[in-house]
Every structure is written in structure tokens, then in C-alpha cells.
Design a protein around this motif. Structure first.
Motif, short mmCIF file in Angstrom:
data_model
loop_
_atom_site.label_atom_id
_atom_site.label_comp_id
_atom_site.label_asym_id
_atom_site.label_seq_id
_atom_site.Cartn_x
_atom_site.Cartn_y
_atom_site.Cartn_z
N ALA A 1 -4.65 -6.95 6.40
CA ALA A 1 -4.89 -6.04 5.27
C ALA A 1 -3.92 -4.86 5.33
CB ALA A 1 -6.33 -5.54 5.30
N LEU A 2 -3.66 -4.37 6.55
CA LEU A 2 -2.73 -3.25 6.72
C LEU A 2 -1.33 -3.64 6.27
CD1 LEU A 2 -2.15 -0.38 7.88
CD2 LEU A 2 -1.75 -1.45 10.09
N ARG A 3 -0.91 -4.85 6.67
CA ARG A 3 0.44 -5.30 6.31
C ARG A 3 0.56 -5.54 4.81
NH1 ARG A 3 1.10 -9.05 11.70
NH2 ARG A 3 1.43 -7.26 13.08
N GLU A 4 -0.53 -6.01 4.22
CA GLU A 4 -0.55 -6.23 2.78
C GLU A 4 -0.36 -4.90 2.05
OE1 GLU A 4 -4.04 -8.12 0.53
OE2 GLU A 4 -3.52 -9.56 2.11
N LEU A 5 -1.11 -3.92 2.49
CA LEU A 5 -1.04 -2.59 1.88
C LEU A 5 0.34 -1.98 2.06
CD1 LEU A 5 -2.69 -0.33 0.51
CD2 LEU A 5 -3.33 0.47 2.78
N GLN A 6 0.90 -2.19 3.25
CA GLN A 6 2.23 -1.69 3.56
C GLN A 6 3.28 -2.34 2.65
OE1 GLN A 6 3.70 -3.01 7.40
NE2 GLN A 6 4.07 -0.88 7.97
N ALA A 7 3.16 -3.64 2.46
CA ALA A 7 4.11 -4.37 1.61
C ALA A 7 4.00 -3.88 0.16
CB ALA A 7 3.84 -5.86 1.69
N LYS A 8 2.79 -3.65 -0.26
CA LYS A 8 2.55 -3.16 -1.63
C LYS A 8 3.20 -1.79 -1.82
CE LYS A 8 -1.38 -1.83 -3.76
NZ LYS A 8 -2.85 -1.69 -3.68
N LEU A 9 3.02 -0.93 -0.83
CA LEU A 9 3.60 0.41 -0.90
C LEU A 9 5.13 0.35 -0.85
CD1 LEU A 9 1.32 2.66 1.33
CD2 LEU A 9 1.88 3.03 -1.07
N LYS B 1 7.00 -1.98 -1.89
CA LYS B 1 7.48 -2.47 -3.18
C LYS B 1 7.50 -1.33 -4.20
CE LYS B 1 6.72 -6.36 -6.15
NZ LYS B 1 5.59 -7.06 -6.76
N THR B 2 6.48 -0.51 -4.16
CA THR B 2 6.40 0.61 -5.10
C THR B 2 7.40 1.70 -4.74
OG1 THR B 2 4.04 0.17 -5.23
CG2 THR B 2 4.81 2.23 -6.19
N CYS B 3 7.46 2.05 -3.46
CA CYS B 3 8.19 3.25 -3.04
C CYS B 3 9.68 3.02 -2.79
CB CYS B 3 7.59 3.82 -1.76
SG CYS B 3 5.90 4.38 -1.90
N LEU B 4 10.02 1.94 -2.14
CA LEU B 4 11.35 1.83 -1.55
C LEU B 4 12.34 1.07 -2.41
CD1 LEU B 4 10.28 1.10 2.12
CD2 LEU B 4 10.69 3.30 1.02
N ASN C 1 15.56 4.94 0.98
CA ASN C 1 15.80 5.47 -0.36
C ASN C 1 14.57 5.17 -1.21
OD1 ASN C 1 18.46 6.53 -0.18
ND2 ASN C 1 19.22 4.42 -0.05
N LEU C 2 14.21 6.14 -2.05
CA LEU C 2 13.01 5.96 -2.88
C LEU C 2 13.37 5.40 -4.26
CD1 LEU C 2 10.87 9.17 -2.29
CD2 LEU C 2 10.55 6.91 -1.32
N ASN C 3 12.44 4.65 -4.80
CA ASN C 3 12.54 4.24 -6.20
C ASN C 3 12.34 5.47 -7.07
OD1 ASN C 3 12.98 1.46 -6.31
ND2 ASN C 3 10.83 1.01 -5.85
N PRO C 4 12.99 5.51 -8.22
CA PRO C 4 12.68 6.62 -9.14
C PRO C 4 11.29 6.39 -9.74
CG PRO C 4 14.32 5.14 -10.11
CD PRO C 4 13.99 4.58 -8.77
N LEU C 5 10.35 7.24 -9.41
CA LEU C 5 8.98 7.05 -9.89
C LEU C 5 8.61 8.17 -10.85
CD1 LEU C 5 7.35 6.11 -6.49
CD2 LEU C 5 7.50 4.59 -8.45
N THR C 6 7.93 7.81 -11.91
CA THR C 6 7.54 8.83 -12.90
C THR C 6 6.18 9.44 -12.56
OG1 THR C 6 6.81 6.99 -14.25
CG2 THR C 6 8.89 8.07 -14.88
N ASP C 7 5.34 8.65 -11.91
CA ASP C 7 4.02 9.15 -11.51
C ASP C 7 4.20 10.15 -10.35
OD1 ASP C 7 1.57 9.60 -10.34
OD2 ASP C 7 0.89 7.52 -10.49
N GLN D 1 2.18 11.94 -8.54
CA GLN D 1 1.31 11.78 -7.37
C GLN D 1 1.84 10.68 -6.45
OE1 GLN D 1 -2.70 11.26 -8.66
NE2 GLN D 1 -3.54 12.30 -6.89
N MET D 2 2.25 9.57 -7.08
CA MET D 2 2.76 8.43 -6.32
C MET D 2 4.10 8.80 -5.67
SD MET D 2 1.63 5.52 -5.57
CE MET D 2 2.35 4.53 -4.28
N ARG D 3 4.93 9.51 -6.43
CA ARG D 3 6.23 9.89 -5.90
C ARG D 3 6.06 10.78 -4.66
NH1 ARG D 3 9.79 12.45 -10.28
NH2 ARG D 3 8.65 14.33 -9.75
N ASN D 4 5.11 11.69 -4.78
CA ASN D 4 4.81 12.60 -3.69
C ASN D 4 4.37 11.83 -2.44
OD1 ASN D 4 4.73 15.12 -2.70
ND2 ASN D 4 2.77 15.69 -3.62
N LYS D 5 3.50 10.85 -2.66
CA LYS D 5 2.98 10.04 -1.56
C LYS D 5 4.10 9.26 -0.89
CE LYS D 5 -0.35 6.35 -0.89
NZ LYS D 5 -1.32 5.49 -1.57
N CYS D 6 4.97 8.65 -1.70
CA CYS D 6 6.09 7.88 -1.17
C CYS D 6 7.02 8.80 -0.36
CB CYS D 6 6.88 7.23 -2.29
SG CYS D 6 5.96 5.95 -3.17
#
Ligand SMILES: *[C@@H]1O[C@H](CO)[C@@H](O)[C@H](O)[C@H]1NC(C)=O
Ligand SMILES: *[C@@H]1O[C@H](CO)[C@@H](O)[C@H](O)[C@H]1NC(C)=O
Ligand SMILES: *[C@@H]1O[C@H](CO)[C@@H](O)[C@H](O)[C@H]1NC(C)=O
Ligand SMILES: *[C@@H]1O[C@H](CO)[C@@H](O)[C@H](O)[C@H]1NC(C)=O
Length: 537
Positions: A457-465, A467-470, A500-506, A508-513
Motif C-alpha cells: 500500500a505504501l509503494r502504491e501511494l508512493q507511485a501515485k504521488l 506520478k502526480t508530483c515528479l 523536478n516537479l510537474n507544473p501543478l495548478t492545485d 495545495q498539491m503543489r505545496n505537498k509535492c
């Protein structure tokens, strides 16, 4: 069967709507009534659970998404929960709640931040009857959900409330000896109160920078206070033994209370205890001494004893070893784990008192630390940490920080490995001991199967993040890090990767990444500025 009111309704022709409904209901069989009642109960539960979701939101949106499915039980789940076994669970919950209500103030958690949260969420002493009813209903759902894997009771459903009225259980967790007979221990998960007074002894080259980032994010998001080095230093004057005056705000008590201490130091319990409250949780991490030596040799190539050698083998074979104790930075070269823990490091396999000193070292670490993690089993370590601190999976998710590129790694040959084990004999003994206790702990506290599920579950969550962040899906060469402020510190011959971060518009999400990838030095500075806004160099 008909109530007097209903008969009355029938006799009043004006109220056509009510009489119509009444007639419709009466013309059906009693089973319809039963169904109607069940439907009303279900709606009430849904409303209540939706209300609790509002509380979950306070803990951050991530908790919500992670546990959304469990927060909204299906009708089937609710019906299933009405079985005798679970009702027994409800009774014990009721008893616990009553015990809790009776002395809720005597057993208030000592942690003021948590107390404040508890105060906000659990007005137990003024609790109306309806609230009590809701509690037992939640108890019912909790007991049911408790059997499901990967459920994070501590942070999903009514986190503080549960933690509060299950005081018996909490105390067991706090004293680090979970009772197998606990009435709520069904799926290896127990309700508990998250720990927020923490000392992490940051050892060298053990993936400890990644743990530092986890602690920084946890503390920052909850406004906890860090015991940071004075005068904007990055370390607590390592390799000197730690002293209270090394912490900004500790002497003179400009800061009333510290929650987390986690920067590099040479550990000495008596001094750390002057800064941190008594209930503080102490933990650290070890790494296989052979792999560690290779990493240290590459990273600290510039220290005098290493600089004189042309390879690690050369260092190990050579009389250079005898010069280790003469220069202050040379401790990196010998039993650095033992050194970081505040122990003497001048032991080799040839020392006549090796066994005795290894025994004393292990005993000292066990006396001062409640948990020792193992770098080789990092994800399992994060799950064990999550359970012992009573944190959520979200709290321990990470991107690897301060890690070297594959190109600058050179696994030592077996013959070199043996030399390292002999040279760092004390570290080797310490590692073997705590590797064994680590697995014993995993087994007794979580269980082998459960830990596998949670690691997945941890690795799944990490992969999801990721994908969103990096931007590039993972770590990149430091030269490719676009935002210079996010570039990790480089040392010796090691190539420390960045992101390197993805350009995120959200936002809150950008901050977290952003926080997930912030290197140690930058994050320490940021926290210092936040905690001491008036201070300038
Ligand atoms: C509640 O408290 C009483 C006395 O204080 C104790 O005997 C009993 O075991 C407690 N019940 C539970 C479920 O902890
Ligand atoms: C932390 O402090 C900030 C600013 O004082 C505040 O806005 C925020 O709500 C606090 N967060 C928590 C979790 O207490
Ligand atoms: C190890 O170092 C300590 C002090 O740092 C010293 O007192 C002790 O004699 C040394 N032991 C050996 C075997 O060199
Ligand atoms: C650490 O423990 C694991 C599990 O028992 C074992 O497989 C591994 O070989 C141990 N590592 C060392 C270096 O002994």
C-alpha cells in the motif's frame, strides 16, 4: 396495530395527503414497516458518517481520499455489522467509553497540542445522550472495519475521539507493549493516540535524510516545534557530544516546549532529556556496516584518513587506520554507528574485549531508544514506525532523498566486505542484534502478512504521488535539477540526485509535492525562519 392518531387521521377528510399516506401504509404487510425502519437507520448512519468526514478533512485531504471507501460503508456492510460477535465488541466499547467519561480529565494526554485537538473534538463532560448513541454506533462500525486490512483507524474515522475514549489501549501503545488480549485488536490495528514528542538520532549514510523529511513534513503540517541547531547551523555540533545549549531557544527557555529533535548529533541521553519532555519517543536507524562503509568512503572522501588512501581496500590494509583517532573528522572511518550513538568507536575484531563492549553497546542503545529501524528494509521500517508512532500511511510516505546515483555506487568485493566487518566489528555486532530484534518486532506487532500488505500500500501511494508530483517520474542527476533552490548538497565523489516537479495548478498539491522533495539543508532553513522569524544572521 393502528395508533390513535392514525385513526384520527382517517376520520379527518380535510387532511387528504396524510390520510392518503396512512392508507397506503396500512394496506401493506408489516414487513414493509421493518424495511422502512431499516432505511431510516441507514440514512441516519450515512448522515453521521458524512459528518465525521468533515472531521477527517481537518486532518488533511489526503486522509480523506485514502479512506473514502471505508468512510462510506455500503448498506451491506451495515447489515453485516449486526452480528452477535460485533455486538460484543460494542459492549466493550461502551464500557471503555464509560470508564473514559468517568475520568476523562485525569487521563488527558500530556501532549498539549493533542490535548487541544482533543478539547476541540471531544467535549466529553458535556456530552449529550445523543452523542453517546452516536459513539456506540461508530464503535459498531469501527469494530467491523477493524477487520479490514490497511485500515488506518488512528487517522480515518473520528481519530481523536477514538484515541481518547480507548485510553486503556492507548496506554498500552504508549508503553510499547501492545496487549494481545486487547478487546479491539482484531486485524492487527488498534486505535491509539499519535505520538508527537520525538527524538530521531540521525545516523550517517543510513537513509536518515529521508526520515528527516518525513519528520519535518509531519511536524510542519501540525505546527509542532523543532529543536533546531542554534545560529542557523545545520547540525547539532556533531561530532561533539550533544549539549542543551546547541538548541535554539532551549537555554533561557525562549521556546516553552519542543516536539521533535532530529538533526545530526552525537547522542547523549542526559543532555537530550534536558530539552525534550519525559514522554518523548526515541528512535534511530542502522544500515549494514559494509554497505555503509562504502557509502561513507565515497561521501567523505575529503576527510584526512580517506584522502591519503587511493581506495577503500588501501585504507583498510594500510597503517592509515592507526591515524584514525588523531584527527577530529576521522571518526567517520571507524564504527561510525557506535560513535553517533555516543559510544566509544575504537574497537576492532582484534580487541580482546570486543564481546563485552558489544554487549554494553547494545544494552545502552536498548535503554535509550524505543525503536531501531533498518535501512535495508526501509519500507518495512516505515510501516513499523507508523504503527509505533500511531501515524497514518500518508504520514510515512516519502521520496528518497540524499541518494546517490547508481554510477557512484561500487559494491565492495567479498574479501573487502570481510575486512570491513573486522575493522567495524562493533557496528557489525550492533547491526546483527538490531536486525534480529527488528524482525521480531515486525512479527509481534504487525505480523508478516500484514506488513507485506502495508508495504504494498505504501509503494502504491508512493507511485501515485510520483506520478502526480515528479516531472521525470523519479530522481534525476543534480545537473538536471531545474529549480536551483531544490538542488541537494553535493559531497565528495558522490553524485546526490534531485527532483523536478510537474507544473501543478492545485496549490495545495503543489505545496505537498514541493515539501516531499525539499532537501535537508533547505528544509532546515525554512523551518528555522518559520520558527524564529525575527532572527537574522
Ligand atoms: C472500567 O473500570 C473498572 C474500574 O475502574 C475496571 O474494573 C474495568 O475493568 C474497566 N473496564 C474496562 C473495559 O476497561
Ligand atoms: C498552524 O498555524 C497556522 C498559522 O498560525 C494556522 O493557520 C494553522 O491553522 C495551524 N495548523 C494547525 C494544524 O494547527
Ligand atoms: C578508546 O578511546 C577511549 C577514549 O576515547 C580511551 O579511553 C580508551 O583507552 C581507548 N581504548 C582503546 C582500546 O584504544
Ligand atoms: C537480517 O534479518 C533478516 C530476517 O531475519 C535476514 O534475512 C538477514 O539475513 C539479516 N541480515 C543480516 C546481515 O544478518
Amino acid at each position: 396495530m393502528l395508533s390513535p392518531q392514525r385513526r384520527q387521521t382517517r376520520e379527518q377528510p380535510v387532511s387528504s395527503l396524510t390520510s392518503c399516506v396512512g392508507r397506503w401504509l396500512c394496506s401493506r404487510r408489516p414487513s414493509l414497516w421493518v424495511l422502512l425502519i431499516i432505511l431510516i437507520i441507514c440514512i441516519a448512519i450515512q448522515i453521521f458518517v458524512a459528518h465525521q468526514t468533515g472531521h477527517a478533512k481537518l486532518m488533511g485531504p489526503q486522509h480523506l481520499t485514502a479512506n473514502k471507501q471505508q468512510l462510506f460503508p455500503t448498506l451491506q456492510n451495515i447489515l453485516e455489522s449486526f452480528d452477535p460477535e460485533i455486538l460484543r465488541g460494542t459492549q466493550s466499547l461502551e464500557t471503555l467509553r464509560k470508564n473514559r467519561t468517568a475520568d476523562s480529565y485525569n487521563r488527558r494526554p500530556q501532549d498539549p497540542v493533542l490535548s487541544r485537538q482533543v478539547d476541540k473534538m471531544v467535549p466529553l463532560e458535556t456530552e449529550p445522550q445523543s452523542e453517546a448513541g452516536k459513539l456506540s454506533l461508530v464503535g459498531l462500525l469501527l469494530t467491523k472495519l477493524d477487520n479490514k486490512p490497511r485500515l488506518d483507524l488512528s487517522h480515518s474515522l473520528v481519530p481523536q475521539r477514538v484515541g481518547t475514549y480507548l485510553s486503556e489501549d492507548t496506554e498500552q501503545r504508549l508503553s510499547n507493549s501492545p496487549s494481545p488480549s486487547s478487546p479491539l485488536k482484531a486485524g492487527g490495528e488498534t486505535a491509539c493516540l499519535p505520538k508527537s514528542h520525538i527524538v530521531f538520532l540521525k545516523t550517517h549514510k543510513t537513509a536518515s535524510s529521508t526520515i528527516l523529511n518525513i519528520l519535518y513534513r509531519y511536524g510542519e503540517s501540525r505546527n509542532l516545534t523543532f529543536a533546531l541547531p542554534v545560529k542557523r547551523q545545520m547540525q547539532l555540533f556533531y561530532p561533539h557530544f550533544f549539549a542543551e545549549r546547541f538548541v535554539e531557544g532551549a537555554v533561557g527557555r525562549n521556546v516553552k516546549e519542543f516536539h521533535i529533535m532530529c538533526n545530526h548529533m552525537r547522542f547523549i541521553k542526559s543532555e537530550v532529556a534536558k530539552v525534550m519532555p519525559e514522554e518523548t519517543f526515541y528512535f534511530s536507524i542502522l544500515r549494514h556496516p559494509v554497505v555503509m562503509m562504502e557509502s561513507i568512503y565515497t561521501y567523505y572522501k575529503s576527510i584526512p584518513v580517506f584522502r591519503k588512501s587511493f581506495s577503500m581496500d588501501n585504507f583498510l590494509d594500510n597503517s592509515l587506520r592507526n591515524q584514525v583517532s588523531t584527527v577530529s573528522t576521522n571518526h567517520y572511518a571507524h564504527n561510525v554507528l557506535a560513535f553517533d550513538f555516543g559510544l566509544e568507536n575504537n574497537v576492532t575484531a582484534d580487541s580482546s574485549d570486543l564481546e563485552e563492549r558489544a554487549r554494553r553497546a547494545v544494552a545502552a542503545i536498548e535503554r535509550d531508544f524505543q525503536l531501531i529501524l533498518i535501512s535495508e528494509y526501509f519500507d518495512e521500517s516505515m510501516i513499523l514506525l507508523k504503527h509505533t508512532l500511531c501515524w497514518s500511511l500518508e504520514d510515512v510516505v516519502y521520496f528518497k532523498l540524499n541518494s546517490r546515483s547508481e554510477g557512484s555506487r561500487q559494491p565492495p568485493l567479498p574479501v573487502t566486505a570481510e575486512k570491513i566487518k573486522r575493522w567495524n566489528a562493533l557496528d557489525w555486532r550492533i547491526y546483527l542484534h538490531f536486525n534480529a530484534t527488528f524482525w521480531h518486532r515486525v512479527e509481534s506487532l504487525i505480523g508478516t502478512e500484514q506488513v507485506k500488505r502495508e508495504v504494498d500500500a505504501l509503494r502504491e501511494l508512493q507511485a501515485k504521488l510520483a506520478k502526480t508530483c515528479l516531472k521525470d517520474g523519479g530522481a534525476v542527476h543534480p545537473a538536471k535539477v531545474k529549480d536551483v533552490r531544490m538542488k541537494p548538497y553535493q559531497s565528495g565523489k558522490a553524485v546526490i540526485q534531485g527532483y523536478n516537479l510537474n507544473p501543478l495548478t492545485d496549490i495545495q498539491m503543489r505545496n505537498k509535492c514541493q515539501k516531499l522533495i525539499t532537501p535537508e539543508l533547505q528544509y532546515t532553513k525554512l523551518l528555522y525562519n518559520k520558527q524564529f522569524p525575527g532572527f537574522h544572521d
